[in-house]
Structure formats: C-alpha cells, structure tokens
Scaffold this motif. Structure first.
Motif, PDB file in Angstrom:
ATOM      1  N   ARG A  76     -19.566   5.414 -14.281  1.00 32.66           N
ATOM      2  CA  ARG A  76     -19.304   6.657 -14.266  1.00 32.66           C
ATOM      3  C   ARG A  76     -19.516   7.670 -15.477  1.00 32.66           C
ATOM      4  N   TRP A  83     -10.838   5.567  -7.745  1.00 29.68           N
ATOM      5  CA  TRP A  83      -9.523   6.006  -7.505  1.00 29.68           C
ATOM      6  C   TRP A  83      -8.953   5.182  -6.417  1.00 29.68           C
ATOM      7  N   THR A  84      -9.605   4.522  -5.701  1.00 30.23           N
ATOM      8  CA  THR A  84      -8.775   3.301  -4.768  1.00 30.23           C
ATOM      9  C   THR A  84      -8.260   2.465  -5.337  1.00 30.23           C
ATOM     10  N   TYR A 113     -16.392   7.682  -7.626  1.00 36.15           N
ATOM     11  CA  TYR A 113     -15.051   8.251  -8.202  1.00 36.15           C
ATOM     12  C   TYR A 113     -14.101   7.864  -7.056  1.00 36.15           C
ATOM     13  N   ASP A 114     -14.515   8.033  -5.764  1.00 35.89           N
ATOM     14  CA  ASP A 114     -13.793   7.653  -4.832  1.00 35.89           C
ATOM     15  C   ASP A 114     -13.085   5.861  -4.951  1.00 35.89           C
ATOM     16  N   GLU A 174      -7.477   2.206  -8.730  1.00 32.72           N
ATOM     17  CA  GLU A 174      -6.465   2.766  -9.684  1.00 32.72           C
ATOM     18  C   GLU A 174      -5.082   3.129  -8.720  1.00 32.72           C
ATOM     19  N   THR A 175      -5.274   3.422  -7.577  1.00 32.33           N
ATOM     20  CA  THR A 175      -3.927   4.141  -6.997  1.00 32.33           C
ATOM     21  C   THR A 175      -3.460   2.866  -5.843  1.00 32.33           C
ATOM     22  N   TYR A 209     -16.293   2.068 -14.433  1.00 34.20           N
ATOM     23  CA  TYR A 209     -16.018   2.921 -15.385  1.00 34.20           C
ATOM     24  C   TYR A 209     -17.369   3.249 -16.173  1.00 34.20           C
ATOM     25  N   LYS A 261      -8.268   5.970   0.993  1.00 36.89           N
ATOM     26  CA  LYS A 261      -8.054   7.176   1.635  1.00 36.89           C
ATOM     27  C   LYS A 261      -7.139   7.368   2.737  1.00 36.89           C
TER      28      LYS A 261
END
Length: 87
Positions: free
Chosen positions: A45, A70-71, A66-67, A73-74, A42, A78
């Motif tokens: 970023r 995202w990985t 960012y990828d 957090e989710t 973070y 991909k």
C-alpha cells in the motif's frame, strides 16, 4: 482466503469456479502467513509502484488491496461474514 497449515494462518488469493456440483479453486497469489501477510499488504500500500505484476495481469489493483486490508482489520468480509485470521 485464509488457509490454516501447521499451526499458521496463510492469506491466499484464490480463483474458484464451479463445474457441475464440484468447486475447483486455483491459488493465484500468496501473501504468506499472518501477521507477516498483513505487513506485506501495508508495505505494498505504501509502495504502489511495487504492486505485483502477477496480480495486475489478473485484473487486481490498489483498490482491491485496500479491500483486502480492510477485511483483515475489521475481521469481516464485504458481505458481512466473519473473517478472523487472528484466532
């Protein structure tokens, strides 16, 4: 990639290659242990001028960062495979 050691989960960036039937991997960069690793991502970023030179030289950029965020957090890669670093 995640790696567990001594009860902690570490977030690492590794490069893998196959030689015959064996797969060899080389650690490129470590973000540290969770949840500090996510906090470091973070911070990077929010401070793009501080993006590690070592990663830039390997061809990575903020889009990759960012990828990775995202990985985490989710909890999904991909390709849809699970990637849980909190459990």
């Amino acid at each position: 990639m995640k790696q567990k050691a001594k009860g902690k989960v570490y977030i690492l960036l590794k490069k893998s290659n196959r030689q015959g039937k064996k797969v060899y991997s080389q650690s490129i960069y470590s973000f540290g242990s969770m949840p500090g690793a996510l906090e470091k991502m973070y911070w990077l970023r929010d401070h793009p001028e501080e993006f590690p030179t070592k990663l830039k030289k390997q061809g990575f950029d903020l889009v990759d960062l960012y990828d990775w965020i995202w990985t985490i957090e989710t909890r999904r890669k991909k390709n849809g495979k699970p990637f849980d670093v909190f459990g």
